[in-house]
Motif scaffolding. Structure first.
Motif, PDB file in Angstrom:
ATOM      1  N   LEU A  69       1.011   0.451   4.307  1.00 60.90           N
ATOM      2  CA  LEU A  69       0.655  -0.656   3.418  1.00 60.90           C
ATOM      3  C   LEU A  69      -0.613  -0.334   2.626  1.00 60.90           C
ATOM      4  O   LEU A  69      -0.744  -0.716   1.458  1.00 60.90           O
ATOM      5  CB  LEU A  69       0.479  -1.939   4.218  1.00 60.90           C
ATOM      6  CG  LEU A  69       1.756  -2.516   4.836  1.00 60.90           C
ATOM      7  CD1 LEU A  69       1.434  -3.722   5.706  1.00 60.90           C
ATOM      8  CD2 LEU A  69       2.766  -2.900   3.764  1.00 60.90           C
ATOM      9  N   TRP A  70      -1.521   0.391   3.255  1.00 56.54           N
ATOM     10  CA  TRP A  70      -2.713   0.849   2.534  1.00 56.54           C
ATOM     11  C   TRP A  70      -2.320   1.805   1.410  1.00 56.54           C
ATOM     12  O   TRP A  70      -2.764   1.658   0.260  1.00 56.54           O
ATOM     13  CB  TRP A  70      -3.677   1.527   3.504  1.00 56.54           C
ATOM     14  CG  TRP A  70      -4.705   2.375   2.819  1.00 56.54           C
ATOM     15  CD1 TRP A  70      -5.787   1.957   2.121  1.00 56.54           C
ATOM     16  CD2 TRP A  70      -4.704   3.817   2.754  1.00 56.54           C
ATOM     17  NE1 TRP A  70      -6.475   3.039   1.613  1.00 56.54           N
ATOM     18  CE2 TRP A  70      -5.828   4.186   1.986  1.00 56.54           C
ATOM     19  CE3 TRP A  70      -3.869   4.797   3.280  1.00 56.54           C
ATOM     20  CZ2 TRP A  70      -6.127   5.531   1.736  1.00 56.54           C
ATOM     21  CZ3 TRP A  70      -4.170   6.124   3.021  1.00 56.54           C
ATOM     22  CH2 TRP A  70      -5.292   6.475   2.257  1.00 56.54           C
ATOM     23  N   ALA A  71      -1.455   2.778   1.724  1.00 57.35           N
ATOM     24  CA  ALA A  71      -1.018   3.739   0.703  1.00 57.35           C
ATOM     25  C   ALA A  71      -0.260   3.039  -0.418  1.00 57.35           C
ATOM     26  O   ALA A  71      -0.310   3.469  -1.569  1.00 57.35           O
ATOM     27  CB  ALA A  71      -0.144   4.816   1.334  1.00 57.35           C
ATOM     28  N   ALA A  77      -8.516  -0.563   2.921  1.00 57.49           N
ATOM     29  CA  ALA A  77      -8.891   0.521   3.831  1.00 57.49           C
ATOM     30  C   ALA A  77      -9.953   0.094   4.833  1.00 57.49           C
ATOM     31  O   ALA A  77      -9.990   0.600   5.959  1.00 57.49           O
ATOM     32  CB  ALA A  77      -9.383   1.723   3.031  1.00 57.49           C
ATOM     33  N   LYS A  78     -10.814  -0.837   4.447  1.00 59.75           N
ATOM     34  CA  LYS A  78     -11.895  -1.242   5.352  1.00 59.75           C
ATOM     35  C   LYS A  78     -11.379  -1.942   6.601  1.00 59.75           C
ATOM     36  O   LYS A  78     -12.092  -2.031   7.610  1.00 59.75           O
ATOM     37  CB  LYS A  78     -12.882  -2.149   4.630  1.00 59.75           C
ATOM     38  CG  LYS A  78     -12.369  -3.523   4.254  1.00 59.75           C
ATOM     39  CD  LYS A  78     -13.433  -4.352   3.553  1.00 59.75           C
ATOM     40  CE  LYS A  78     -12.916  -5.707   3.099  1.00 59.75           C
ATOM     41  NZ  LYS A  78     -12.442  -6.540   4.215  1.00 59.75           N
ATOM     42  N   ASP A  79     -10.137  -2.441   6.572  1.00 63.37           N
ATOM     43  CA  ASP A  79      -9.566  -3.135   7.724  1.00 63.37           C
ATOM     44  C   ASP A  79      -8.702  -2.239   8.602  1.00 63.37           C
ATOM     45  O   ASP A  79      -8.199  -2.687   9.634  1.00 63.37           O
ATOM     46  CB  ASP A  79      -8.730  -4.331   7.249  1.00 63.37           C
ATOM     47  CG  ASP A  79      -9.575  -5.398   6.583  1.00 63.37           C
ATOM     48  OD1 ASP A  79     -10.700  -5.626   7.060  1.00 63.37           O
ATOM     49  OD2 ASP A  79      -9.108  -5.997   5.591  1.00 63.37           O
ATOM     50  N   ILE A 151       9.860  -2.557   4.335  1.00 65.69           N
ATOM     51  CA  ILE A 151       8.765  -3.530   4.459  1.00 65.69           C
ATOM     52  C   ILE A 151       8.181  -3.877   3.093  1.00 65.69           C
ATOM     53  O   ILE A 151       8.010  -5.050   2.742  1.00 65.69           O
ATOM     54  CB  ILE A 151       7.670  -2.982   5.393  1.00 65.69           C
ATOM     55  CG1 ILE A 151       8.184  -2.910   6.834  1.00 65.69           C
ATOM     56  CG2 ILE A 151       6.414  -3.858   5.327  1.00 65.69           C
ATOM     57  CD1 ILE A 151       7.260  -2.170   7.780  1.00 65.69           C
ATOM     58  N   LEU A 152       7.868  -2.849   2.309  1.00 62.42           N
ATOM     59  CA  LEU A 152       7.254  -3.086   1.001  1.00 62.42           C
ATOM     60  C   LEU A 152       8.218  -3.788   0.050  1.00 62.42           C
ATOM     61  O   LEU A 152       7.814  -4.664  -0.719  1.00 62.42           O
ATOM     62  CB  LEU A 152       6.769  -1.766   0.410  1.00 62.42           C
ATOM     63  CG  LEU A 152       5.529  -1.184   1.090  1.00 62.42           C
ATOM     64  CD1 LEU A 152       5.354   0.293   0.738  1.00 62.42           C
ATOM     65  CD2 LEU A 152       4.277  -1.961   0.706  1.00 62.42           C
ATOM     66  N   GLY A 222       4.784   4.570   1.468  1.00 60.74           N
ATOM     67  CA  GLY A 222       3.945   3.672   0.683  1.00 60.74           C
ATOM     68  C   GLY A 222       3.713   4.186  -0.724  1.00 60.74           C
ATOM     69  O   GLY A 222       3.774   3.419  -1.701  1.00 60.74           O
ATOM     70  N   LEU A 223       3.467   5.467  -0.836  1.00 59.77           N
ATOM     71  CA  LEU A 223       3.240   6.062  -2.160  1.00 59.77           C
ATOM     72  C   LEU A 223       4.508   6.054  -3.016  1.00 59.77           C
ATOM     73  O   LEU A 223       4.457   5.806  -4.224  1.00 59.77           O
ATOM     74  CB  LEU A 223       2.720   7.491  -2.003  1.00 59.77           C
ATOM     75  CG  LEU A 223       1.312   7.621  -1.393  1.00 59.77           C
ATOM     76  CD1 LEU A 223       0.985   9.085  -1.119  1.00 59.77           C
ATOM     77  CD2 LEU A 223       0.257   7.003  -2.314  1.00 59.77           C
ATOM     78  N   ILE A 224       5.646   6.321  -2.386  1.00 55.35           N
ATOM     79  CA  ILE A 224       6.910   6.295  -3.122  1.00 55.35           C
ATOM     80  C   ILE A 224       7.173   4.899  -3.671  1.00 55.35           C
ATOM     81  O   ILE A 224       7.524   4.732  -4.847  1.00 55.35           O
ATOM     82  CB  ILE A 224       8.079   6.748  -2.214  1.00 55.35           C
ATOM     83  CG1 ILE A 224       8.005   8.259  -1.966  1.00 55.35           C
ATOM     84  CG2 ILE A 224       9.431   6.384  -2.853  1.00 55.35           C
ATOM     85  CD1 ILE A 224       9.010   8.765  -0.957  1.00 55.35           C
TER      86      ILE A 224
END
Length: 235
Positions: A69-71, A77-79, A151-152, A222-224
């Motif tokens: 999910l970050w990607a 990122a801080k979490d 998911i995304l 995530g990146l895809i």
């Protein structure tokens, strides 16, 4: 803190329900739920907790999902560290509960010389059906990648979010139907770590793969989604 408690309880339920079904219900003669039942149990844990606490924390319950999910641009990122700690603590707490229950039956011992000890993951001779390290890495990478795509996509602002939990839960069920014979299915580093800690031995020494492959697959997924699939504006 509410978000971290939600991740703790969600991951606890995933490990307790999924691994618990494998330990207690899969192999009972004539009545056992088998691979299909364990697969469904894992899917149901995510589905139920997605609706129970997903609105609080986002319903990750999995370090690889948090990385993915970050990607994909959906998570700060801080979490990451705090979420992953909460997930791992929840998973280990669930494994500890399972161990207490498991130990309550005479003759139940963890034999870490065999594949699947205490519902752990493994490769080579510790793969349930003897798959190589590279085959197991590939399976975990690809399955986690597609898990993140689901998911995304299911939680995209242009999707029907009311059904996201169902899609994600069924995706995890399908993932287990495919890969229980290969790796005993991880796609979740916290789930792998918790069981390996109690199994010890070779399952613990092999747990690195079940961190590296799912996280790598999740990041690529995530990146895809972010760069190739996501709609950034209504058509």
């Amino acid at each position: 803190m509410k978000k971290l408690f939600a991740e703790f309880f969600g991951t606890y339920w995933l490990v307790f329900g999924g691994c618990g079904s494998a330990l207690f219900a899969a192999g009972i003669p004539n009545l056992g739920i088998g691979f299909a039942g364990v697969s469904l149990a894992f899917g149901l844990t995510v589905l139920t907790m997605a609706y129970a606490v997903g609105h609080i924390s986002g319903g990750h319950f999995n370090p690889a999902v948090s990385f993915g999910l970050w990607a994909g641009g959906r998570f700060d990122a801080k979490d990451l560290v705090s979420y992953i700690v909460a997930q791992c603590v929840g998973a280990i707490a669930a494994a500890g509960t399972l161990f207490i229950i498991w130990s309550g039956k005479t003759g139940n011992v963890i034999d870490n010389s065999k594949a699947g000890a205490f519902a752990s993951n493994g490769f080579d001779t510790f793969s349930p059906d003897g798959y190589s390290m590279m085959a197991c890495f590939a399976a975990e990478f690809i399955l986690t990648l597609f898990f993140l795509l689901v998911i995304l996509g299911a939680t995209d602002k242009f999707a029907n979010g009311k059904f996201a939990g169902i899609a994600i839960g069924l995706a995890l069920t399908l993932i287990h139907l495919i890969s229980i014979p290969i790796t005993n299915t991880s796609v979740n580093p916290a789930r792998s770590l918790s069981q390996a800690l109690f199994a010890g031995g070779t399952p613990l020494s092999q747990v690195w793969l079940f961190w590296v492959a799912p996280i790598a697959g999740a990041v690529v997924g995530g990146l895809i989604y972010k760069n190739l699939l996501q709609n950034h504006a209504p058509e």
